[in-house]
Design an enzyme around this catalytic site. Structure first.
Site, PDB file in Angstrom:
ATOM      1  CB  CYS A 120      -0.938   0.004   1.193  1.00  0.00           C
ATOM      2  SG  CYS A 120      -1.996  -1.436   1.250  1.00  0.00           S
TER       3      CYS A 120
ATOM      4  CG  HIS B 242      -2.817   3.226   2.620  1.00  0.00           C
ATOM      5  ND1 HIS B 242      -3.536   2.949   1.473  1.00  0.00           N
ATOM      6  CD2 HIS B 242      -2.779   2.065   3.335  1.00  0.00           C
ATOM      7  CE1 HIS B 242      -3.901   1.669   1.494  1.00  0.00           C
ATOM      8  NE2 HIS B 242      -3.461   1.122   2.619  1.00  0.00           N
TER       9      HIS B 242
ATOM     10  CG  ASN C  54      -6.412  -0.939   1.866  1.00  0.00           C
ATOM     11  OD1 ASN C  54      -5.835  -0.486   0.885  1.00  0.00           O
ATOM     12  ND2 ASN C  54      -5.786  -1.489   2.889  1.00  0.00           N
TER      13      ASN C  54
HETATM   14  N1  ACO Z   1     -17.476  -8.190  11.481  1.00  0.00           N
HETATM   15  C1  ACO Z   1     -17.798  -8.410  12.775  1.00  0.00           C
HETATM   16  N2  ACO Z   1     -16.901  -8.773  13.701  1.00  0.00           N
HETATM   17  C2  ACO Z   1     -15.620  -8.890  13.306  1.00  0.00           C
HETATM   18  C3  ACO Z   1     -15.223  -8.692  11.980  1.00  0.00           C
HETATM   19  C4  ACO Z   1     -16.205  -8.325  11.045  1.00  0.00           C
HETATM   20  N3  ACO Z   1     -15.928  -8.104   9.747  1.00  0.00           N
HETATM   21  N4  ACO Z   1     -13.893  -8.884  11.892  1.00  0.00           N
HETATM   22  C5  ACO Z   1     -13.470  -9.207  13.126  1.00  0.00           C
HETATM   23  N5  ACO Z   1     -14.519  -9.226  13.982  1.00  0.00           N
HETATM   24  C6  ACO Z   1     -14.507  -9.521  15.419  1.00  0.00           C
HETATM   25  C7  ACO Z   1     -13.304 -10.338  15.841  1.00  0.00           C
HETATM   26  O1  ACO Z   1     -13.537 -11.712  15.661  1.00  0.00           O
HETATM   27  C8  ACO Z   1     -13.178  -9.949  17.277  1.00  0.00           C
HETATM   28  O2  ACO Z   1     -14.122 -10.656  18.025  1.00  0.00           O
HETATM   29  P1  ACO Z   1     -13.759 -11.200  19.502  1.00  0.00           P
HETATM   30  O3  ACO Z   1     -13.476  -9.968  20.315  1.00  0.00           O
HETATM   31  O4  ACO Z   1     -14.990 -11.936  19.899  1.00  0.00           O
HETATM   32  O5  ACO Z   1     -12.561 -12.074  19.329  1.00  0.00           O
HETATM   33  C9  ACO Z   1     -13.589  -8.474  17.297  1.00  0.00           C
HETATM   34  O6  ACO Z   1     -14.398  -8.290  16.129  1.00  0.00           O
HETATM   35  C10 ACO Z   1     -12.429  -7.537  17.248  1.00  0.00           C
HETATM   36  O7  ACO Z   1     -11.539  -7.972  16.199  1.00  0.00           O
HETATM   37  P2  ACO Z   1     -10.191  -7.258  15.876  1.00  0.00           P
HETATM   38  O8  ACO Z   1      -9.534  -7.969  14.731  1.00  0.00           O
HETATM   39  O9  ACO Z   1      -9.416  -7.025  17.126  1.00  0.00           O
HETATM   40  O10 ACO Z   1     -10.776  -5.853  15.346  1.00  0.00           O
HETATM   41  P3  ACO Z   1     -10.021  -4.543  14.996  1.00  0.00           P
HETATM   42  O11 ACO Z   1     -10.656  -3.426  15.708  1.00  0.00           O
HETATM   43  O12 ACO Z   1      -8.540  -4.683  15.098  1.00  0.00           O
HETATM   44  O13 ACO Z   1     -10.406  -4.347  13.470  1.00  0.00           O
HETATM   45  C11 ACO Z   1      -9.352  -4.540  11.324  1.00  0.00           C
HETATM   46  C12 ACO Z   1      -9.972  -5.296  12.524  1.00  0.00           C
HETATM   47  C13 ACO Z   1     -10.422  -3.685  10.728  1.00  0.00           C
HETATM   48  C14 ACO Z   1      -8.855  -5.567  10.340  1.00  0.00           C
HETATM   49  C15 ACO Z   1      -8.183  -3.671  11.838  1.00  0.00           C
HETATM   50  O14 ACO Z   1      -7.337  -4.436  12.637  1.00  0.00           O
HETATM   51  C16 ACO Z   1      -7.365  -3.040  10.744  1.00  0.00           C
HETATM   52  O15 ACO Z   1      -7.849  -2.175  10.028  1.00  0.00           O
HETATM   53  N6  ACO Z   1      -6.086  -3.414  10.644  1.00  0.00           N
HETATM   54  C17 ACO Z   1      -5.157  -2.772   9.705  1.00  0.00           C
HETATM   55  C18 ACO Z   1      -5.399  -3.206   8.295  1.00  0.00           C
HETATM   56  C19 ACO Z   1      -4.385  -2.531   7.418  1.00  0.00           C
HETATM   57  O16 ACO Z   1      -4.135  -1.357   7.569  1.00  0.00           O
HETATM   58  N7  ACO Z   1      -3.713  -3.261   6.516  1.00  0.00           N
HETATM   59  C20 ACO Z   1      -2.551  -2.685   5.844  1.00  0.00           C
HETATM   60  C21 ACO Z   1      -2.738  -2.353   4.472  1.00  0.00           C
HETATM   61  S1  ACO Z   1      -3.242  -3.689   3.474  1.00  0.00           S
HETATM   62  C22 ACO Z   1      -2.035  -3.994   2.237  1.00  0.00           C
HETATM   63  O17 ACO Z   1      -0.911  -3.603   2.302  1.00  0.00           O
HETATM   64  C23 ACO Z   1      -2.498  -4.832   1.056  1.00  0.00           C
END
Ligand code: ACO
Length: 328
Positions: free
Chosen positions: A111, A252, A282
């Site tokens: 990214c 980004h 994204n």
């Molecule tokens: N819908 C509902 N619940 C969900 C979902 C969903 N889509 N996804 C995860 N959950 C649940 C999890 O299972 C977890 O449940 P639990 O507490 O019972 O275990 C809870 O929600 C919290 O999950 P987390 O993964 O801790 O949620 P987080 O707030 O971290 O959000 C996310 C997840 C959106 C993926 C976030 O971590 C994120 O944006 N990370 C960065 C992504 C990124 O920037 N990537 C880099 C670029 S990509 C590239 O280079 C190609």
């Protein structure tokens, strides 16, 4: 001599994937996705659309916008993590589609790819005395995303955006300072495990879903905020400007909470931050040029404005650049 942007263009598939559509596919909700990511919908390539078709459409629009014809382009760079094929490089297809015969190469920095190609393209333009370099960020992340993995399928979308870099005077608009980096010890946090040299595609890798993107979301999130703040700060220091001098922050578009947290720590208010993640999700290497082109088309960027770009992604890579806005 300096490299400045002389034209831009974008291309996104017309097919929308809304949070309501995703609610019907995986265990998620519109409320969770909006609160945790800021995304409401993304664009998904149809059959027949691909990274190259989107790149060609965006590239052709940028060449036209710059008031040029394809033969004026001296070098073509495609930033993508979702290449058209493994061999040949995506630039071969894009160059052919655009009708250019200049040198071309792909650049994969996840990214952060657009910032990497902005720096590379600007440097080659000035070092090689080139007139015009076309840089394109293009992705079809939908093609490598597991449709049943709610941790990733809610995040990614497809799209492309292109910029023509042209020679400008030393005191004119263009790239003022930059910072690039990569911490490869974190490579496993965001990867497609199979389909390359280390683990070639086999019936087993496909059965295991190893051709899909795997991401340790929360860990990437934690690192992303720190990386963006450090890299953006380094870039401003190199340019000798303070954050108060920056008119626009173009981060980004990975997660609105990462954007907000980084903006807060940098001291850049929301009204000076460019955001379109709600409509595209994204789009990896396409995300920064897409949000920049939209803001430019809306007339939000004025000549002379300082624009701070900052991206991070698979690698983990990062890249920031400070631009003085204005067309070459
Ligand atoms: N819908 C509902 N619940 C969900 C979902 C969903 N889509 N996804 C995860 N959950 C649940 C999890 O299972 C977890 O449940 P639990 O507490 O019972 O275990 C809870 O929600 C919290 O999950 P987390 O993964 O801790 O949620 P987080 O707030 O971290 O959000 C996310 C997840 C959106 C993926 C976030 O971590 C994120 O944006 N990370 C960065 C992504 C990124 O920037 N990537 C880099 C670029 S990509 C590239 O280079 C190609």
């Amino acid at each position: 001599m300096r490299a400045a942007i002389s034209g831009w263009g974008t291309a996104v598939p017309d097919q929308r994937l809304t949070n309501a559509d995703l609610e019907r596919r995986v265990d998620t909700s519109d409320q969770w996705i909006v609160e945790r990511t800021g995304i409401r919908e993304r664009r998904i390539a149809r059959e027949g659309e691909s990274t190259a078709t989107l790149a060609i459409e965006a590239g052709a629009a940028a060449i036209k916008h710059a008031g040029l014809t394809p033969d004026a382009i001296d070098l073509l760079i495609i930033a993508t993590a979702t290449s058209e094929q493994l061999i040949p490089h995506t630039g071969a297809f894009v160059g052919d589609g655009l009708g250019v015969r200049c040198g071309s190469f792909d650049l994969n920095a996840g990214c952060a790819g657009f910032v990497y190609e902005l720096v590379t393209g600007s440097s080659l333009l000035t070092a090689g005395n080139l007139d015009h370099v076309l840089i394109i960020g293009a992705e079809t992340l939908s093609r490598v995303t597991d449709p049943n993995d709610r941790g990733t399928c809610i995040l990614f979308g497809d799209g492309a955006a292109a910029m023509v870099l042209s020679a400008a005077p030393e005191d004119g608009p263009g790239l003022l300072a930059w910072d690039l980096g990569c911490d490869g010890s974190a490579a496993g946090l965001l990867e497609i495990p199979a389909g390359g040299s280390r683990r070639p595609t086999s019936a087993e890798t496909v059965a295991n879903g190893e051709h899909y993107l795997k991401m340790a979301g929360p860990e990437v999130f934690r690192r992303a905020v720190r990386i963006v703040v450090e890299s953006a700060t380094t870039t401003l220091e190199r340019a000798g400007v303070s954050v108060a001098d920056v008119q626009w922050f173009a981060p980004h578009q990975a997660n609105v909470r990462i954007i907000d947290a980084a903006g807060n720590r940098l001291g850049i208010p929301a009204e000076r931050t460019l955001v379109n993640i709600d409509r595209y999700g994204n789009t990896s290497a396409a995300s920064i040029p897409l949000v920049l082109a939209e803001a430019a088309d809306a007339g939000r960027l004025a000549d002379g404005d300082l624009v701070l770009l900052s991206g991070f992604g698979a690698g983990l890579t990062w890249g920031s650049a400070l631009l003085r806005w204005g067309r070459a």
